[in-house]
Design a protein around this motif. Structure first.
Motif, mmCIF file in Angstrom:
data_model
loop_
_atom_site.group_PDB
_atom_site.id
_atom_site.type_symbol
_atom_site.label_atom_id
_atom_site.label_comp_id
_atom_site.label_asym_id
_atom_site.label_seq_id
_atom_site.Cartn_x
_atom_site.Cartn_y
_atom_site.Cartn_z
ATOM 1 N N ILE A 23 -13.840 4.417 0.648
ATOM 2 C CA ILE A 23 -12.599 2.840 0.056
ATOM 3 C C ILE A 23 -11.985 2.822 0.499
ATOM 4 O O ILE A 23 -11.590 1.630 1.730
ATOM 5 N N LEU A 24 -10.639 3.427 0.959
ATOM 6 C CA LEU A 24 -9.277 3.504 1.286
ATOM 7 C C LEU A 24 -9.032 3.435 2.693
ATOM 8 O O LEU A 24 -9.053 2.298 3.836
ATOM 9 N N PHE A 25 -10.361 4.138 2.914
ATOM 10 C CA PHE A 25 -10.695 4.625 4.743
ATOM 11 C C PHE A 25 -11.399 3.394 5.202
ATOM 12 O O PHE A 25 -10.536 2.920 6.672
ATOM 13 N N VAL A 26 -12.075 3.035 4.473
ATOM 14 C CA VAL A 26 -12.566 1.611 4.922
ATOM 15 C C VAL A 26 -12.178 0.462 5.389
ATOM 16 O O VAL A 26 -11.523 -0.026 6.523
ATOM 17 N N CYS A 27 -11.254 0.640 4.134
ATOM 18 C CA CYS A 27 -10.085 -0.736 4.590
ATOM 19 C C CYS A 27 -8.818 -0.290 5.542
ATOM 20 O O CYS A 27 -8.804 -1.533 5.999
ATOM 21 N N CYS A 28 -8.553 0.542 5.686
ATOM 22 C CA CYS A 28 -7.336 1.012 6.192
ATOM 23 C C CYS A 28 -8.304 0.783 8.136
ATOM 24 O O CYS A 28 -7.847 0.839 9.007
ATOM 25 N N VAL A 134 -9.685 -5.437 -1.442
ATOM 26 C CA VAL A 134 -10.647 -4.629 -1.484
ATOM 27 C C VAL A 134 -8.857 -3.687 -2.717
ATOM 28 O O VAL A 134 -9.892 -2.871 -3.116
ATOM 29 N N ILE A 135 -8.219 -3.260 -1.913
ATOM 30 C CA ILE A 135 -7.287 -2.420 -2.385
ATOM 31 C C ILE A 135 -6.415 -2.604 -2.959
ATOM 32 O O ILE A 135 -6.804 -1.831 -3.671
ATOM 33 N N GLY A 136 -6.101 -4.002 -3.544
ATOM 34 C CA GLY A 136 -5.626 -4.913 -4.382
ATOM 35 C C GLY A 136 -6.232 -4.629 -5.755
ATOM 36 O O GLY A 136 -5.765 -4.303 -6.597
ATOM 37 N N THR A 137 -7.563 -4.801 -5.772
ATOM 38 C CA THR A 137 -8.749 -4.729 -6.663
ATOM 39 C C THR A 137 -9.040 -3.046 -7.204
ATOM 40 O O THR A 137 -9.434 -3.507 -8.596
ATOM 41 N N VAL A 138 -8.844 -2.107 -6.299
ATOM 42 C CA VAL A 138 -9.847 -1.288 -6.612
ATOM 43 C C VAL A 138 -8.615 -0.118 -7.470
ATOM 44 O O VAL A 138 -8.806 0.644 -8.161
ATOM 45 N N PHE A 139 -7.305 -0.196 -6.201
ATOM 46 C CA PHE A 139 -6.538 0.958 -6.940
ATOM 47 C C PHE A 139 -5.472 -0.162 -8.144
ATOM 48 O O PHE A 139 -5.109 -0.716 -7.510
ATOM 49 N N THR A 140 -6.204 0.980 -9.134
ATOM 50 C CA THR A 140 -5.059 -0.380 -10.542
ATOM 51 C C THR A 140 -3.828 0.991 -10.942
ATOM 52 O O THR A 140 -2.643 -0.274 -11.463
ATOM 53 N N GLU A 141 -3.952 1.892 -10.638
ATOM 54 C CA GLU A 141 -2.912 1.974 -11.093
ATOM 55 C C GLU A 141 -2.009 1.654 -10.727
ATOM 56 O O GLU A 141 -1.890 2.039 -8.983
ATOM 57 N N PRO A 142 -0.087 1.365 -9.906
ATOM 58 C CA PRO A 142 0.174 0.746 -9.660
ATOM 59 C C PRO A 142 0.678 1.852 -8.415
ATOM 60 O O PRO A 142 0.900 1.651 -7.475
ATOM 61 N N GLY A 143 0.995 2.495 -9.029
ATOM 62 C CA GLY A 143 1.583 3.934 -7.729
ATOM 63 C C GLY A 143 0.948 4.097 -6.940
ATOM 64 O O GLY A 143 1.151 4.498 -5.758
ATOM 65 N N ALA A 144 -0.462 4.959 -7.109
ATOM 66 C CA ALA A 144 -1.799 4.207 -6.263
ATOM 67 C C ALA A 144 -1.470 3.447 -5.375
ATOM 68 O O ALA A 144 -2.249 3.869 -4.635
ATOM 69 N N ARG A 145 -1.679 2.170 -5.817
ATOM 70 C CA ARG A 145 -1.880 1.353 -5.538
ATOM 71 C C ARG A 145 -0.893 0.296 -4.517
ATOM 72 O O ARG A 145 -1.443 0.625 -2.769
ATOM 73 N N ALA A 146 0.531 1.424 -4.644
ATOM 74 C CA ALA A 146 1.774 1.203 -4.049
ATOM 75 C C ALA A 146 1.664 2.461 -2.899
ATOM 76 O O ALA A 146 1.948 2.321 -1.401
ATOM 77 N N ARG A 147 1.327 3.273 -2.757
ATOM 78 C CA ARG A 147 0.306 4.598 -1.510
ATOM 79 C C ARG A 147 -0.281 4.216 -0.668
ATOM 80 O O ARG A 147 -0.860 4.504 0.099
ATOM 81 N N ALA A 148 -1.806 3.101 -1.528
ATOM 82 C CA ALA A 148 -2.674 2.985 -0.939
ATOM 83 C C ALA A 148 -2.120 1.633 0.362
ATOM 84 O O ALA A 148 -2.395 1.426 1.054
ATOM 85 N N PHE A 149 -1.347 0.775 -0.498
ATOM 86 C CA PHE A 149 -0.373 -0.411 0.450
ATOM 87 C C PHE A 149 0.196 0.426 2.017
ATOM 88 O O PHE A 149 0.643 -0.114 2.376
ATOM 89 N N VAL A 197 -19.441 2.323 -0.174
ATOM 90 C CA VAL A 197 -18.672 2.851 -0.566
ATOM 91 C C VAL A 197 -18.195 1.564 -0.939
ATOM 92 O O VAL A 197 -17.675 2.076 -1.791
ATOM 93 N N VAL A 198 -18.425 0.600 -0.594
ATOM 94 C CA VAL A 198 -17.014 -0.198 -1.076
ATOM 95 C C VAL A 198 -17.777 -1.025 -2.426
ATOM 96 O O VAL A 198 -19.001 -1.358 -1.998
#
Length: 481
Positions: A23-28, A134-149, A197-198
């Motif tokens: 999912i992160l790959f698709v968004c990026c 999509v990143i903001g709503t799929v990655f709910t754990e703060p640390g993982a969300r920050a890394r994804a952003f 995947v999304v």
């Protein structure tokens, strides 16, 4: 399996967790294409002119038709994603972007090419807010969300520089048409992967009953398009010309009506003005306006410095962007965990100072500048600093907002970036052009005059970052858990 309010099945949480990487790959990848195509044709413009005979007065619209439509439709794209689903809008955006790239690559005349680039911008305006939400709503754990952003920001920041490199390689070894046609297989693959995947997140009944504010959508989209159109042509027509003043005034009037509509008329506003009561959202957008004016303009003038002053070929120009690209990626990707620990404000301040030092150093480059002595260091500093800023801004502009406003916030920060880039570039083209004309009239050699004008543009861009720093200081400090 669980179901949302429409009765359609959605994947259970554990299934989503297992494919977070995809999912992160698709968004990026989607955001990378959006940014890449704003710059990939730049190096190929002379070849496009030779092939389709656009002429100096129309050639810039190969770039600006994309930028104008993209900037104008971003808020609408974010709102549609909130109402009709991020996955659905992401698929629509990728599909439209890919089809327009195919038409543009096969264009037989200037009208088809410019129109196709405009539709590419529309596809990007639909796609860009969806990738971020999509990143903001799929990655709910703060640390993982920050890394994804952080990764999303790194890819987004590097896309512009990679676009110049890719455009240089393609223009020198293949054909200008492949700067557009190369998007087609990539877009089709991304479309298929997105469909698989999304997930489509569940939405509340109030969101499902939501409607698009048609009057607001038309006024803000047309207003932004006309404003960017007027600003983009100001460097050629002059800021005091009837055309520039008329377009800018008409665009401003449409945007003023949009604000009135959102505040007093619309029952379901496209941009609820209450979002600006969130201090970090307002501060992040003010900062993005100034910061994007510096970054987008720097790409433009760096290319001119390399090719017109230092005689770099298109391929050499692209390769010269590698340090800046590496710095952008490293700065954005590496800073995300720190933003999560200390908050975005200190990172924004440091990023602005590092970027400004790189621009001031770059402003000293003359006709005899060597790559190692005068370009490598400034490129790295500018890249690292802007990578830090992009990640911190993305987190500041979208954090702590309800799900129903995530698309709006994403569209808003992207709109601000595009608007800042267009205004900043028009201002700096006017300033540098005036310096070049003065120095040439005084008898200075052409290359020295060009270097002086471009140096002034880099120094002024550093001044933009000083204004952005004021916005960064207004971002709230990190709250204790």
């Amino acid at each position: 399996m669980t179901t949302h309010t429409t009765g359609r099945p959605i994947a259970p949480p554990q299934a989503i967790t297992q494919r977070l990487g995809l999912i992160l790959f698709v968004c990026c990848a989607g955001q990378f294409l959006v940014v890449l195509d704003s710059s990939v044709v730049n190096v190929a413009l002379p070849l496009i002119d030779h092939s389709l005979h656009l002429g100096a007065g129309s050639l810039h619209w190969v770039v600006n038709s994309y930028t104008v439509v993209f900037a104008g439709a971003l808020l609408l794209g974010g709102r549609l994603a909130d109402l009709y689903g991020r996955r659905r809008l992401l698929l629509l955006g990728i599909g439209l972007f890919t089809l327009a790239a195919l038409v543009g690559g096969l264009a037989s005349n200037p009208a088809i090419l410019v129109t196709a680039r405009g539709f590419q911008g529309l596809g990007s305006a639909i796609m860009a807010p969806s990738t971020l939400t999509v990143i903001g709503t799929v990655f709910t754990e703060p640390g993982a969300r920050a890394r994804a952003f952080g990764l999303w920001s790194a890819v987004a920041g590097a896309g512009g520089a990679v676009g110049v490199l890719a455009g240089g390689v393609i223009a020198e070894w293949f054909s200008w048409r492949w700067t557009l046609l190369a998007n087609v297989p990539v877009g089709l693959a991304l479309l298929a992967l997105t469909a698989v995947v999304v997930p489509e997140a569940s939405r509340s009944r109030s969101e499902l009953r939501g409607r698009v504010d048609v009057v607001g959508a038309l006024s803000v989209t047309l207003g932004l398009m006309v404003l960017v159109y007027g600003v983009a042509g100001a460097s050629r027509e002059g800021w005091g010309s009837v055309r520039t003043l008329g377009l800018v005034g008409f665009g401003a009037a449409l945007l003023a009506f949009f604000v009135l509509d959102q505040a007093k008329i619309a029952s379901q506003p496209l941009v609820p003005l209450s979002i600006f009561r969130v201090r970090q959202v307002t501060a992040a957008n003010v900062t993005a306006l100034a910061c994007s004016g510096a970054l987008f303009s720097s790409f433009y003038f760096f290319t001119l410095l390399l090719q017109q002053v230092l005689d770099y070929s298109p391929l050499e120009t692209g390769l010269a962007y590698l340090p800046m690209t590496a710095g952008l990626f490293a700065g954005a990707r590496g800073i995300a965990p720190l933003v999560q620990r200390i908050g975005p404000r200190p990172v924004l301040i440091a990023g602005h100072l590092i970027s400004a030092s790189g621009l001031l150093w770059l402003s000293t480059a003359g006709p005899d500048a060597g790559f190692l002595s005068a370009l490598l260091g400034p490129g790295l500093l500018l890249g690292v600093g802007q990578g830090m800023v992009m990640t911190a801004l993305t987190i500041a502009a979208t954090a702590d907002l309800p799900y129903s406003q995530s698309g709006l916030a994403s569209g808003l920060i992207n709109t601000t970036r595009q608007l800042g880039g267009a205004i900043g570039l028009a201002l700096l083209v006017t300033i540098s052009g005036s310096r070049i004309a003065d120095r040439t009239a005084a008898g200075q050699p052409v290359r020295e005059a060009l270097a002086s004008g471009y140096g002034l543009a880099f120094a002024t861009a550093a001044g933009f970052l000083a204004l952005g720093l004021l916005g960064a200081l207004a971002v709230p400090a990190r709250r204790k858990a």
